[in-house]
Scaffold this active site. Structure first.
Site, PDB file in Angstrom:
ATOM      1  N   THR A 138     -12.156   0.388  -5.215  1.00  0.00           N
ATOM      2  CA  THR A 138     -13.047   0.060  -4.055  1.00  0.00           C
ATOM      3  C   THR A 138     -14.345  -0.948  -4.400  1.00  0.00           C
ATOM      4  O   THR A 138     -14.946  -0.608  -4.914  1.00  0.00           O
ATOM      5  CB  THR A 138     -13.201   1.079  -2.945  1.00  0.00           C
ATOM      6  OG1 THR A 138     -12.028   1.970  -3.195  1.00  0.00           O
ATOM      7  CG2 THR A 138     -13.540   0.518  -1.532  1.00  0.00           C
ATOM      8  N   GLU A 423      -6.514   6.715  -0.318  1.00  0.00           N
ATOM      9  CA  GLU A 423      -5.378   6.485  -0.761  1.00  0.00           C
ATOM     10  C   GLU A 423      -4.449   5.580   0.211  1.00  0.00           C
ATOM     11  O   GLU A 423      -3.326   6.145   0.771  1.00  0.00           O
ATOM     12  CB  GLU A 423      -4.342   7.944  -0.895  1.00  0.00           C
ATOM     13  CG  GLU A 423      -4.975   8.795  -1.881  1.00  0.00           C
ATOM     14  CD  GLU A 423      -4.985   8.073  -3.273  1.00  0.00           C
ATOM     15  OE1 GLU A 423      -4.056   7.368  -3.502  1.00  0.00           O
ATOM     16  OE2 GLU A 423      -5.782   8.375  -4.216  1.00  0.00           O
TER      17      GLU A 423
END
Lengths: 685, 685
Positions: A138, A423
């Protein structure tokens, strides 16, 4: 180290309220525990018993710690786990069990950082993929959209190296757990640049800290994100990389490869990654069931000890009642309990599906993959949403003590809250499921080949009017069968699907049409998942019934009849919670809604003296629960008092040894108050 | 003191995304702000501007502090408020405004402890009742049930004193805010015992700490409850009292009295207490609107800056889109925005109702009281439930940054979560509303006098079949009028009522019958409250329209048409969210559900370029929001980064000056890892 405070439950001192509840349970709690945990039960208990001999694993101090101290304690626990692993020769699986049994989160990445060589040589392919990726993916301004990551890994042919860069503020890595302070290495996701051409995002192994000094390596900037709503034992962090060179061999080359010449060799079996994701999501579904179970263990035990109200009921003659005997409290907690079991059953079936599918994939059959992957996406989203909502409801059902950390729900709730985002963010996952479902259906409508369409949706696709004719077969005063309930959820899904398909076709059936219909598409995925939860619960029980029969046991005794009631309750409650979907086309009539409500009430009443057994069966220890109000022996009030006193003993003190803030601020304010108002000792009113 | 970090918004540096959004708003944000805040706007801004010159009020450090340090900072803020009050000659009302404007919670009780003499002589009766009671009421094992409190105040005629005791562990006072460390005095609720006879629970003023030393007074044990999910600036505590004597004059005698001879004189105007509760609950309703507004200001601004997805849409040519332009995101946030405004409008009307009613009560007319009080109970429960659920949804809509404290929603959410429990636990409050409604209706059915029944429910009571004949007048492609929507909510309430009344009558119509129907009674109160929210929103706008017309202004321009759309959206969305209640008897048809969904979508699309104006109008400053992602100028990413770096600068350090935990634990673990595995620098893969 903190003692196990308040002292762990002494079953011989269990309060009478819980003793009498437990005496009324109709089944063997131990049998149900074995059914729920399966073959992991024995190692779980063995390892937990070992852990709970060592005060390093006491969670008693957690409700009182700052983030910084929580982190230190999690390191201590992690270090001890590593030591115990060695001493007891634990397998990798034992280690995983241990991490689940401590009732807290430790920076597992620490473990990886220590043992990367071991992991790389000893773990199966699948395990490597579960535990190695996901770090440093990320970026600050980029979430789930891998394609938009900006970090680069540029191949330098001259030196056989990659140069890693996070070229902008927005591409700084943001969020990875244990990155801020703990990790020495990380897997960084970066765009692979070969001879000026971009080959998309790939993982690289990057050393971020020096040995011994633990200082960031040259070109590396690391930092901590600060407090979060939960999960504060873990040091989520950020990472900027400026012109850092790594050897070519540090590209993770199990899938795609880069040769010495800088030639790209694409991955051969990319579908394996999807299979891994299915396993991770099956795990989240199962965790959702147990996390909700943990909150309910606390709320239900507490509701059997706590007395309140009842003054108005003449027959009680002024006696207060257990709050579980207030209809609304029993309703909330029993329906949540049914949901928790539904999620556990679905998690179980998802794992089986995953194993079947994995076997296929290894043999080159990927036919099931798309459905399994899509289904797991929507189920992860649905169950994490539902579990956290019902955990919060359980917290509220504990009143003020639910608001306090010592109540025990706060920690598990705020930790589980991350599951709606990690997720795969839930909305995006629902859209994935829906997109798969719609594409399958649109293709089937074109080719008239319905074989890829889930069976329950086929009739309505073959004859559009069938939905208008269908009516639920619910009659008053009787149990509602699994078949009836499953049919109702298929009908609802087909109805939602019909509407969404009509909309999408009207808008041109392409991606723009789908983008315009997001709200209904999310709804479609939810209905798909709700149907799965309902079906899987009944299916898992049918399987268990077969197993019992094949073992020569009587399936009408023991926990199975109780779980069947729970499955019926779950389906009826979910139907009533979304009654509009079932009544808008007359499939369920107004009278049937009333009967269903009556049946739900009957089921809840019927389960009244089973629910303590249903929560005890989760087999959660006091240290895992870490709750003054949910402890096994029910000594709620002593525990709250003792625990608060212990908490005060470890609070940060002020400069004069008193409460922090008194000498620093309050003393002067009070003195000023006395100066202005005179001494306020014993004012005359 | 912390600087205001990240630096407060500089409007001249606002990011282009927000500039262009703001340019498209059709109304004057300032006018709407004036409408929302009314006459408090000017003092609010004046006082906030003063506060935000002083770094003591910077909230920048809060996301990184331990509970102990949060408490110290809240004391500093409280002390400064006291000082500023004196310097600026603030009125009591100014002080209240200041406490709202700091964007944090301080132990107001400190303020009371300082100024009790001032308060007692200077506050109006009503204000005294708002601010003096409520301390030291809840006991460890006893919550909202005043009748079951065990603490005693026994009159000792010989010395003209009361002796106070918390005789058992369970009767220890538990939860009062600022009790653990801050307060010097408290109002303690105890059973009044006169000559051996129990006169029920009354409040007494009790000194708990000594001046100067701040040590607990003899016979007093005090302690701290530990961390809570939120509100950790406040030191909620416990209190045990053992044989403590206080002068008779420390019984709070504004209502009931005890004479020198130990004779009891009951209260004269007990209804006043109810009136106060209405005011407190109106305040919670209004706060629910603003707290949700705060979360939405953050989530909506962020959704206009954050880019993501859109890859699949050919027309976008690979450009990422603002996440607000994803249908699901816009849907969630716009419907929540409508709810927030609905709650603000209802809070406004409740205050008006309270003022009217108070005037009546003072003149001895208590006719409205029961309805007003009952209505306020259910509305407090409904709005605190809805607000917190939608705040949590807004938090999730911010993805990972919503999980972090620097996102800003965590603090306001976890603080507001207490509102579902305090001032009457929500389930109990719903039951109060329902009980009042049922008693009114059952009495009316007996006497045939329907005058006390809410007007919208009368037709169905006069003719039981009327509900079966009623049909909603919703037609496709047109706005749905306020009358139509209000009628739909009355119909639904009458239908639920009909069912509940039938059930209660069948079961004997007494308290036992009601106890058996708790689940449906809570439902009844919710439908009652939902109807109020819908009606009040339309009613408040109709009033404003009259006001504008009477001022000669054009009500079809400005914010009013936008708010009308929002009111329609709110009602339609609430109806669709509970569609089953409206479709089960065919009142709303399947086609009408589809039309309503289309109309909802149309409204959301129509409001797309107004929503930034609707959140800016809440007029929340950056320091109040305390959010990196919701700041006025939209500089989200710079702010996250700068703020994280600042946070690291104030983290607790380890013994060698590094990160706490490194020298203490991690160093040895890593060394052991190197010893076992060899140095893991640049492993060859």
């Amino acid at each position: 180290m903190p003692p196990f405070i308040p002292p762990l439950s002494d079953p011989t001192k269990t309060v009478p309220a819980l003793l009498s509840e437990r005496a009324l349970v109709s089944f063997s709690v131990e049998s149900l525990t074995q059914f729920l945990h399966g073959e992991t039960l024995i190692p779980q208990r063995r390892i937990r018993a070992l852990l709970e001999q060592d005060p390093v694993f006491s969670n008693a101090d957690k409700p009182f710690l700052s983030r910084e101290k929580m982190y230190v304690r999690s390191l201590e626990k992690a270090a001890k786990l590593v030591e115990m692993r060695k001493r007891n020769e634990w397998s990798e699986e034992d280690m995983m069990v241990a991490m689940r049994m401590i009732g807290d989160s430790t920076p597992q990445i620490l473990h990886e950082a220590l043992f990367i060589p071991t992991l790389k040589t000893q773990l199966s392919d699948e395990q490597q993929k579960i535990w190695l990726p996901n770090y440093a993916q990320t970026e600050l301004a980029h979430g789930s959209n891998l394609r938009k990551l900006e970090t680069t890994a540029t191949f330098i042919p001259e030196t056989d190296e990659f140069e890693i860069n996070t070229p902008t503020l927005n591409s700084m890595k943001w969020w990875p757990g244990a990155l801020a302070q703990t990790s020495t290495h990380c897997a960084i996701y970066a765009r692979l640049i070969l001879h000026g051409k971009d080959y998309g995002v790939h993982p690289f192994l990057l050393q971020i800290r020096a040995p011994v000094t633990h200082a960031p390596m040259p070109g590396i900037e690391l930092g901590n994100l600060g407090n979060k709503i939960g999960f504060n034992t873990i040091d989520n962090g950020f990472l900027r990389v400026h012109n850092v060179r790594i050897p070519r061999s540090q590209m993770m080359m199990r899938n795609s490869k880069v040769t010495r010449e800088g030639k790209y060799e694409p991955a051969k079996n990319a579908k394996m990654n999807y299979s891994t994701m299915v396993a991770i999501r099956a795990n989240i579904v199962r965790n959702a069931g147990f996390a909700l179970g943990q909150a309910l263990t606390i709320a239900i035990r507490y509701s059997m000890v706590r007395l309140q109200g009842g003054d108005r009921i003449p027959s009680l003659k002024g006696e207060e009642v257990k709050i579980i005997d207030h209809g609304m409290q029993r309703f909330r907690l029993t329906t949540s309990l049914a949901l928790s079991y539904a999620m556990l059953m679905t998690g179980r079936l998802m794992f089986e599906m995953h194993r079947r599918n994995l076997k296929n994939v290894i043999q080159g059959e990927v036919g099931l993959m798309a459905e399994v992957h899509a289904t797991s996406s929507g189920l992860k989203a649905l169950t994490s949403d539902l579990a956290t909502a019902h955990m919060e409801d359980a917290r509220r059902a504990c009143g003020g003590h639910g608001y306090s950390w010592c109540g025990g729900i706060v920690d598990i709730l705020t930790t589980t809250l991350q599951d709606v985002t990690v997720e795969g963010e839930n909305t995006i996952l629902h859209l994935q499921t829906s997109r798969w479902l719609l594409k399958t259906i649109l293709a089937a409508l074109k080719t008239k080949d319905l074989s890829a369409v889930p069976a329950g949706l086929r009739p309505a696709l073959q004859d559009a009017h069938i939905l208008d004719q269908e009516r639920a077969t619910i009659v008053p005063g009787q149990p509602v069968s699994g078949e009836t309930l499953i049919a109702a959820f298929w009908h609802r899904e087909a109805r939602v699907l019909q509407e969404v398909v009509a909309r999408i076709l009207k808008d041109g059936a392409g991606e723009e049409a789908m983008a315009k219909s997001q709200v209904r598409m999310v709804e479609l995925s939810r209905t798909h998942g709700e149907g799965m939860l309902v079906r899987n619960f009944f299916e898992a029980l049918a399987k268990e019934e077969q197993t019992l029969v094949s073992k020569g046991q009587n399936p009408t005794k023991g926990f199975l009849p109780v779980l069947k009631q729970l499955a019926e309750l779950h389906a009826i409650h979910r139907l009533l919670e979304q009654a509009g979907d079932f009544t808008e086309d007359g499939y369920v009539s107004r009278r049937q809604v009333v009967w269903l409500r009556e049946r739900r009430e009957e089921l809840i009443d019927g389960l009244r003296y089973e629910i303590i057994g249903l929560v005890d069966a989760y087999d959660l220890s006091d240290n895992q629960l870490n709750s003054a109000i949910g402890r096994y022996d029910g000594r709620v009030y002593e525990s709250l008092y003792e625990w608060a006193k212990y908490g005060m003993s470890i609070m940060e003190k002020g400069s004069q040894g008193g409460v922090l803030g008194f000498d620093e601020v309050l003393k002067d304010v009070l003195a000023e108050g006395r100066r202005i108002n005179g001494v306020v000792v014993a004012p005359k009113l």
